[in-house]
Enzyme design. Structure first.
Site, PDB file in Angstrom:
ATOM      1  N   ASP A 161       0.784  -1.176   0.004  1.00 49.24           N
ATOM      2  CA  ASP A 161      -0.068  -0.035  -0.055  1.00 49.24           C
ATOM      3  C   ASP A 161       0.810   1.186  -0.012  1.00 49.24           C
ATOM      4  OD1 ASP A 161      -2.299   1.676   0.462  1.00 49.24           O
ATOM      5  OD2 ASP A 161      -3.053  -0.226   1.552  1.00 49.24           O
ATOM      6  N   ASP A 179      -3.111   4.745  -2.262  1.00 49.85           N
ATOM      7  CA  ASP A 179      -4.033   4.799  -1.290  1.00 49.85           C
ATOM      8  C   ASP A 179      -4.613   6.505  -1.759  1.00 49.85           C
ATOM      9  OD1 ASP A 179      -5.677   4.707   1.413  1.00 49.85           O
ATOM     10  OD2 ASP A 179      -4.550   6.389   2.013  1.00 49.85           O
ATOM     11  N   GLU A 200      -6.645   4.175  -5.440  1.00 51.07           N
ATOM     12  CA  GLU A 200      -7.935   4.046  -5.013  1.00 51.07           C
ATOM     13  C   GLU A 200      -8.586   5.405  -5.556  1.00 51.07           C
ATOM     14  OE1 GLU A 200      -9.874   3.841  -0.533  1.00 51.07           O
ATOM     15  OE2 GLU A 200      -7.998   5.171  -0.951  1.00 51.07           O
ATOM     16  N   HIS A 249     -11.101  -3.147   4.188  1.00 49.09           N
ATOM     17  CA  HIS A 249     -10.936  -2.694   5.336  1.00 49.09           C
ATOM     18  C   HIS A 249     -11.528  -1.491   5.665  1.00 49.09           C
ATOM     19  CE1 HIS A 249      -8.208  -0.262   3.146  1.00 49.09           C
ATOM     20  NE2 HIS A 249      -7.982   0.313   3.997  1.00 49.09           N
ATOM     21  N   ASP A 250     -12.256  -0.908   4.524  1.00 48.88           N
ATOM     22  CA  ASP A 250     -12.848   0.281   4.977  1.00 48.88           C
ATOM     23  C   ASP A 250     -14.633   0.251   5.070  1.00 48.88           C
ATOM     24  OD1 ASP A 250     -10.858   1.851   4.975  1.00 48.88           O
ATOM     25  OD2 ASP A 250     -10.805   2.373   3.075  1.00 48.88           O
TER      26      ASP A 250
HETATM   27  O1  TEU Z   1      -9.553   5.352   2.126  1.00 51.78           O
HETATM   28  C1  TEU Z   1      -9.922   6.532   1.566  1.00 51.78           C
HETATM   29  C2  TEU Z   1     -11.447   7.030   1.542  1.00 51.78           C
HETATM   30  O2  TEU Z   1     -11.785   7.506   0.813  1.00 51.78           O
HETATM   31  C3  TEU Z   1     -12.055   6.461   2.950  1.00 51.78           C
HETATM   32  O3  TEU Z   1     -12.098   7.670   3.627  1.00 51.78           O
HETATM   33  C4  TEU Z   1     -13.417   5.941   2.542  1.00 51.78           C
HETATM   34  O4  TEU Z   1     -14.048   7.142   2.148  1.00 51.78           O
HETATM   35  C5  TEU Z   1     -13.839   5.519   3.991  1.00 51.78           C
HETATM   36  O5  TEU Z   1     -13.216   4.737   4.409  1.00 51.78           O
HETATM   37  C6  TEU Z   1     -15.500   5.137   3.807  1.00 51.78           C
HETATM   38  O6  TEU Z   1     -15.449   4.121   2.892  1.00 51.78           O
HETATM   39  C7  TEU Z   1      -8.013   5.287   2.231  1.00 51.78           C
HETATM   40  C8  TEU Z   1      -7.997   4.027   3.302  1.00 51.78           C
HETATM   41  O7  TEU Z   1      -8.418   2.860   2.506  1.00 51.78           O
HETATM   42  C9  TEU Z   1      -8.466   3.870   4.537  1.00 51.78           C
HETATM   43  O8  TEU Z   1      -8.281   2.960   5.195  1.00 51.78           O
HETATM   44  C10 TEU Z   1      -7.696   5.276   5.162  1.00 51.78           C
HETATM   45  O9  TEU Z   1      -8.233   5.407   6.381  1.00 51.78           O
HETATM   46  C11 TEU Z   1      -7.754   6.384   4.036  1.00 51.78           C
HETATM   47  O10 TEU Z   1      -7.580   6.164   2.847  1.00 51.78           O
HETATM   48  C12 TEU Z   1      -6.896   7.716   4.577  1.00 51.78           C
HETATM   49  O11 TEU Z   1      -5.613   7.230   4.365  1.00 51.78           O
END
Ligand code: TEU
Ligand code: CA
Length: 563
Positions: A99, A204, A258, A328-329
């Site tokens: 990542d 990311d 992403e 994970h989000d």
């Molecule tokens: O996620 C980006 C992101 O846009 C997230 O804020 C998303 O909108 C949220 O999880 C709801 O779905 C990335 C990573 O995947 C996330 O884990 C990080 O927290 C974020 O960037 C900041 O680095």
């Protein structure tokens, strides 16, 4: 080096290291644990692993706040064990992706620490700005942007009195990619890992790295995310990504960006230019919410189908799609789009529903055994920084019980509970109490019990992944959606050189009457995936059971007998 397209035929397993497997008995997942599970990962049939951040981090956002880009978080191991994991994966025919989190660093990163000094060469690595003055002479923030994770987008440094920009949490100051020195750092970091043998990066929030010069205030102040139009898909983004691509092209490497809230038309400007090979889009993760998981709405199959088909139809033939339902989000998908009462059935249906579309498929740890959401009794027991922020805002106008329900349904922590390996204490994840709550259903839902059952979700994933990697129509076939009007069924076909797949997914918890779309005679098809026994099609129509799945395969013209 010519760019190859091996990424199109891969299936990737995502590991969120803190919760995958604890190898040294301190309650925290680590690379020793990963090493011990490489055979398991290989047994799924995937041919790549993407690691959520492994770098040293104060864990304000569990690794997405990096304090050293060239090392491994001591909680997870060190470079030596990482090299062993890399080698072990490669020996098993699996590629490894890191990542790359460079929109921001941790505030504990040495660059940021140095940048607190106005005279430091690192000052311009970040966005440091003076406050504005209101007409009444009061000090105001440099602009009106919101952060996505923690209040306004600016935090004041007591020493200099100036503010730094953070689109995410306060402990995640944004890097200034307009500064060539920062871009050089990014390229050096990429080379560091690529030289070690890593096969590419998931980048990311990479579409956020170019901010509109002057960082103008938004005309309209929104309830949240004010200012996003000034950094999502910003003015210099393509120039910067081309620089990063040039580094990747010195290697045989895949780049996956992403891209929150991007439309397919915009995504194509990144994909067709080759700046990125793949992009994670978010549209299909919004079938039961508005923009973010926290703002919940009743699940709408039509919304889900529109999102899937829009990306399939617009990207197919021009670039390559990226398929996922969990990471994970987001909370666990069975708890969202399926049903915990039909855990295995809806789990299988959901698996086929996304994986048989056109694109590279991702499976997130625990998805393959049907892990479900964690429901804690109090909102303050969750640990995610984004959820805490959402609860803080929501508590201003909603009763506590409502806030708790929203938290339970939307929290990223639901996807971050320890992986359930067995019915042993702590789900076999660790020999001691893990860093975070284990979902109580681990007694039934775990790898060991899924292994023992030939008909389990885990074994279904194995067959599906093998099929997805081998079947020509599943890989290359064109996509056509059918029964668009249906509020119960998602139906599509894939077609390649005379071979056709018809994927029929019921999203209903009840029996529903189904009629095959014109042009398909179910009696001629081979039923290759299903989630109920004894599926007999009568006259091209049948009564489907809750969350029923049927995948039929047609032609090409009978294979010649070997003799
Ligand atoms: O996620 C980006 C992101 O846009 C997230 O804020 C998303 O909108 C949220 O999880 C709801 O779905 C990335 C990573 O995947 C996330 O884990 C990080 O927290 C974020 O960037 C900041 O680095
Ligand atoms: Ca550990």
């Amino acid at each position: 080096m010519a760019r190859s397209d091996w990424y199109k035929t891969m299936v990737v397993y995502q590991i969120w290291p803190r919760s995958f497997c604890d190898g040294n008995g301190d309650g925290i997942g680590d690379l020793w644990g990963v090493l011990s599970k490489l055979d398991y990962i290989e047994s799924l049939g995937v041919n790549a692993i993407w690691f959520s951040p492994l770098y040293p981090s104060p864990n304000a956002d569990f690794g997405y706040d990096v304090s050293d880009y060239r090392s491994i978080n001591p909680e997870y191991g060190d470079l030596e064990v990482f090299r062993q994991v890399l080698e072990g994966a490669h020996e098993r025919g699996m590629r490894v992706f890191m990542d790359l989190v460079v929109n921001h660093t941790s505030d504990e990163h040495p660059w940021f620490q140095a940048s607190r000094d106005r005279e430091s060469p690192y000052r311009d690595y970040y966005f440091w700005r003076r406050g504005r003055r209101s007409r009444a002479g009061e000090e105001m923030l440099p602009n009106n942007w919101d952060s996505l994770f923690e209040g306004r987008a600016w935090e004041q440094d007591p020493e200099s009195g100036e503010y730094y920009l953070h689109i995410f949490a306060k402990k995640q100051p944004d890097l200034n990619h307009d500064n060539p020195a920062v871009r050089q750092e990014v390229k050096d970091i990429m080379r560091f890992w690529l030289d070690m043998g890593v096969d590419g990066f998931r980048e990311d929030v990479i579409t956020f790295i170019s901010k509109t010069p002057g960082l103008p205030s938004a005309k309209v102040k929104l309830p949240a995310a004010t200012g996003m139009e000034f950094y999502a898909d910003g003015p210099n983004i393509h120039e910067y990504l081309q620089e990063y691509r040039a580094v990747a092209d010195e290697y045989d490497c895949m780049l996956l960006g992403e891209a929150p809230r991007l439309k397919p038309e915009t995504a194509l400007t990144y994909l067709e230019s080759g700046e990125l090979d793949l992009m994670f889009n978010f549209a299909h993760m919004e079938a039961d919410c508005l923009m973010t998981d926290f703002l919940q709405r009743p699940f709408s199959l039509r919304k889900l189908k529109r999102a899937f088909s829009e990306w399939q139809e617009k990207i197919d033939g021009r670039a390559w799609n990226t398929l996922y339902l969990e990471n994970h989000d987001h909370p666990r998908v069975i708890s969202r789009y399926g049903s915990e009462d039909y855990r295995t059935e809806s789990g299988k249906m959901l698996a086929a529903c996304y994986m048989l579309q056109q694109g590279t498929a991702f499976v997130y740890q625990g998805q393959e055994i049907g892990m479900t959401n964690l429901r804690l009794p109090r909102a303050d027991m969750y640990v995610d920084v984004m959820l805490k922020n959402n609860c803080r805002i929501a508590s201003k106008f909603l009763p506590r019980s409502k806030v708790l329900t929203l938290a339970q349904r939307s929290c990223r922590d639901s996807a971050r509970t320890p992986m359930q390996w067995s019915a042993e204490p702590y789900a076999g994840f660790s020999s001691v109490r893990p860093w975070f709550y284990v979902n109580e259903n681990y007694h039934e839902v775990n790898v060991e019990s899924e292994e023992a059952d030939g008909d389990s979700l885990l074994n279904f994933y194995r067959s599906l992944i093998a099929f997805k990697r081998a079947d020509q129509a599943a890989i290359w076939g064109s996509y056509t959606e059918h029964c668009r009007q249906s509020g119960n069924f998602y139906v599509y076909s894939r077609e390649h050189e005379g071979e056709r797949l018809l994927v029929i997914c019921s999203f209903s918890g009840r029996e529903q009457y189904f009629t095959a779309p014109a042009g398909f005679d179910l009696a001629d098809g081979e039923l290759i995936f299903k989630n109920y026994e004894l599926n007999v099609a009568v006259d091209n129509s049948f009564t489907s059971r809750p969350y029923e799945l049927r995948v039929y395969r047609f032609g090409p013209a009978e294979k010649e007998d070997a003799e």
